[in-house]
Motif scaffolding. Structure first.
Motif, PDB file in Angstrom:
ATOM      1  N   TRP B 115       0.596  -0.963   0.238  1.00 47.86           N
ATOM      2  CA  TRP B 115       0.016  -0.137   0.243  1.00 47.86           C
ATOM      3  C   TRP B 115       0.746   0.865  -0.198  1.00 47.86           C
ATOM      4  N   ARG B 116       1.734   1.236   1.257  1.00 42.51           N
ATOM      5  CA  ARG B 116       2.891   2.113   1.022  1.00 42.51           C
ATOM      6  C   ARG B 116       3.852   2.359  -0.122  1.00 42.51           C
ATOM      7  N   ALA B 117       4.039   1.636  -0.590  1.00 42.29           N
ATOM      8  CA  ALA B 117       5.021   1.395  -1.868  1.00 42.29           C
ATOM      9  C   ALA B 117       4.329   2.349  -3.406  1.00 42.29           C
ATOM     10  N   GLY B 134      10.210  -4.263  -7.110  1.00 44.48           N
ATOM     11  CA  GLY B 134      11.289  -6.114  -5.900  1.00 44.48           C
ATOM     12  C   GLY B 134       9.769  -6.556  -5.683  1.00 44.48           C
ATOM     13  N   LEU B 135       9.000  -5.650  -5.577  1.00 42.26           N
ATOM     14  CA  LEU B 135       6.898  -6.118  -5.390  1.00 42.26           C
ATOM     15  C   LEU B 135       7.010  -7.684  -6.157  1.00 42.26           C
ATOM     16  N   LEU B 136       6.841  -7.077  -7.650  1.00 40.94           N
ATOM     17  CA  LEU B 136       6.306  -7.894  -8.681  1.00 40.94           C
ATOM     18  C   LEU B 136       7.461  -8.816  -8.737  1.00 40.94           C
ATOM     19  N   LEU B 281      15.162  -5.465  -2.589  1.00 39.20           N
ATOM     20  CA  LEU B 281      15.211  -6.739  -1.828  1.00 39.20           C
ATOM     21  C   LEU B 281      14.068  -7.577  -1.045  1.00 39.20           C
ATOM     22  N   GLY B 282      14.047  -5.647  -0.482  1.00 44.37           N
ATOM     23  CA  GLY B 282      13.234  -5.983   0.723  1.00 44.37           C
ATOM     24  C   GLY B 282      11.963  -6.327   0.251  1.00 44.37           C
ATOM     25  N   MET B 283      11.304  -5.887  -0.533  1.00 41.45           N
ATOM     26  CA  MET B 283       9.924  -6.247  -1.276  1.00 41.45           C
ATOM     27  C   MET B 283       9.941  -7.305  -2.107  1.00 41.45           C
ATOM     28  N   VAL B 284      11.265  -8.206  -2.384  1.00 46.11           N
ATOM     29  CA  VAL B 284      10.750  -9.160  -3.140  1.00 46.11           C
ATOM     30  C   VAL B 284      10.594 -10.303  -1.415  1.00 46.11           C
ATOM     31  N   PHE B 290       3.638 -12.322   0.858  1.00 48.64           N
ATOM     32  CA  PHE B 290       2.083 -12.403   0.956  1.00 48.64           C
ATOM     33  C   PHE B 290       1.734 -13.265   0.016  1.00 48.64           C
ATOM     34  N   THR B 291       1.998 -13.377  -0.915  1.00 44.22           N
ATOM     35  CA  THR B 291       1.702 -14.376  -2.219  1.00 44.22           C
ATOM     36  C   THR B 291       1.867 -16.044  -1.561  1.00 44.22           C
TER      37      THR B 291
END
Lengths: 73, 363
Positions: B115-117, B134-136, B281-284, B290-291
């Motif tokens: 959300w914050r990203a 990274g999230l992707l 990397l944090g979001m990876v 989450f997934t």
């Protein structure tokens, strides 16, 4: 209805009910497919996916509160 | 009127409507006092709550953010009203606890949840781009496991009363916020409230709680999910939830501009650092966790309000993860990542990859 075309997706997390549906539709060769789910969210997701693939979606609530979805071409 | 709004939220436009409303409300909360680009951040706010309870002692990030209990209670009320309150549990709870824990550690290396990203991007913070990339990647790794038959196995219906736990905890948190008791010498015992730093910046209680309740209700009805959005788009070519994220970013961008909060750039961004490798990397790590758990942290809160005990365990894992992230000096600061981020990242990835490879029992 053949047993192999019944998918019990009750209790599975997103997006597994949709993935199971996708596999079942691919294997069904046009015949009806029955999917069991236990949340309204899963019911919506399965029906949205099935409709996007050209299938018709009917559903009914069962006595235990879960849903029986019948997908037909 | 109520019926019409509900029909809209349940329609193909539901996620977009929710995204747009949240995108307007989040910058408004910043304008009313929340930290910069942090109108709503499920990870940061859960971390602040962990701090207020003394689960970590980072003095600048301690506040009982009412938005979080608001989410849970808004979802709970909505689920009860619309017949979707269905207590369920039993889908690998311990694994979900650690997925929540490592998702939080990843998010605190980046400094924000998905959300914050998106809110950081909408507010002009270019560092968010590395986080979203990274999230992707994290979501994509999760998708590969899902294609290969990954599952945390079924949950089963549980007694109706079992789903009341998270709503009750939420009420207790709100009571602690209002009464602000101290259990011993002030400053040395909970409840802790930051006197400086992000934890000291907050919108008025009633406004923040009202937004939390509203967002909880909207997200429960529309199934808004910031991770499911990208997952379904990539995996199923289904843009239903993705429209929610697009509307969220667009609305937050326009609202930030209108309120004079939009500051494009990379340096000096609020509660952010410029170490792009760690933003990435944090979001990876976070995206993968989450997934594997089936949804973003907001979605987990919403599901916990619907009575999903497994989502509740994930949320509790996030709470404990926030404590660990600060106690073990894993969480980044505006100065950048800590020397311990590498170890935390590798441990979290080892856990998530092991879960991804091993949990594929045929069901």
């Amino acid at each position: 209805m053949n047993d192999s075309h019944v998918v019990d997706a009750r209790g599975l997390s997103c997006p597994q009910p949709v993935l199971e549906t996708k596999n079942a539709l691919a294997a069904a060769a046009g015949g009806p497919v029955e999917i069991l789910v236990d949340t309204v969210t899963s019911r919506e997701n399965v029906c949205r996916f099935a409709r996007s693939q050209g299938w018709h979606c009917r559903h009914e609530e069962r006595d235990d509160g879960s849903f029986r979805i019948v997908l037909t071409r | 009127m109520m019926k019409r709004i509900n029909a809209l939220l349940m329609s193909p436009y539901g996620p977009a409507v929710t995204g747009a409303v949240v995108g307007i409300l989040a910058p408004l909360l910043v304008w009313m006092g929340n930290p910069g680009n942090m109108g709503i951040c499920v990870a940061c706010f859960t971390r602040d709550i962990a701090g207020a309870l003394g689960l970590h002692r980072a003095a600048v990030v301690q506040y009982l953010r009412p938005e979080i209990p608001g989410f849970v209670l808004g979802s709970f009320l909505s689920a009860v009203i619309f017949g979707e309150y269905r207590p369920r549990a039993g889908s690998s709870p311990v694994i979900r606890f650690f997925l929540g824990l490592f998702a939080m550690i990843g998010a605190l290396i980046f400094l924000g949840c998905p959300w914050r990203a998106y809110l950081r991007l909408a507010g002009g913070d270019g560092n968010a781009l590395a986080g979203i990339a990274g999230l992707l990647v994290g979501i994509f790794i999760g998708i590969v496991f899902l294609w290969k038959g990954f599952t945390l196995a079924r949950s089963y219906p549980s007694p109706r009363s079992s789903g009341l736990f998270m709503p009750l905890v939420s009420v207790v948190l709100l009571v602690l916020l209002v009464l602000a008791p101290t259990f011993g010498e002030e400053g040395k015992s909970a409840v802790f409230f930051s006197s400086s730093g992000p934890g000291s910046q907050h919108a008025p209680l009633m406004a923040a709680l009202a937004v939390g309740l509203l967002v909880g209700w909207l997200a429960q009805r529309s199934r808004f999910c910031t991770v499911g959005a990208l997952r379904d788009l990539v995996m199923l070519r289904d843009g239903h939830l993705a429209k929610g994220v697009l509307a969220f970013i667009a609305a937050a961008f326009v609202t930030s501009l209108a309120l004079g909060l939009f500051r494009p750039g990379f340096t000096g961004q609020p509660v952010a650092h410029t170490s792009q490798i760690w933003n990435f990397l944090g979001m990876v790590l976070s995206g993968l966790a989450f997934t594997l758990a089936g949804g973003c942290p907001g979605r987990q809160l919403i599901m916990s309000g619907e009575g999903d005990g497994d989502a509740a365990v994930f949320v509790l894992g996030m709470l404990v993860g926030a404590g660990i992230a600060h106690n073990f000096n894993l969480a980044s600061s505006p100065a950048g990542a800590t020397p311990f981020a590498l170890g935390a990242f590798l441990t979290g990835m080892a856990f998530c990859l092991a879960v991804g490879f091993l949990m594929r029992e045929k069901i």
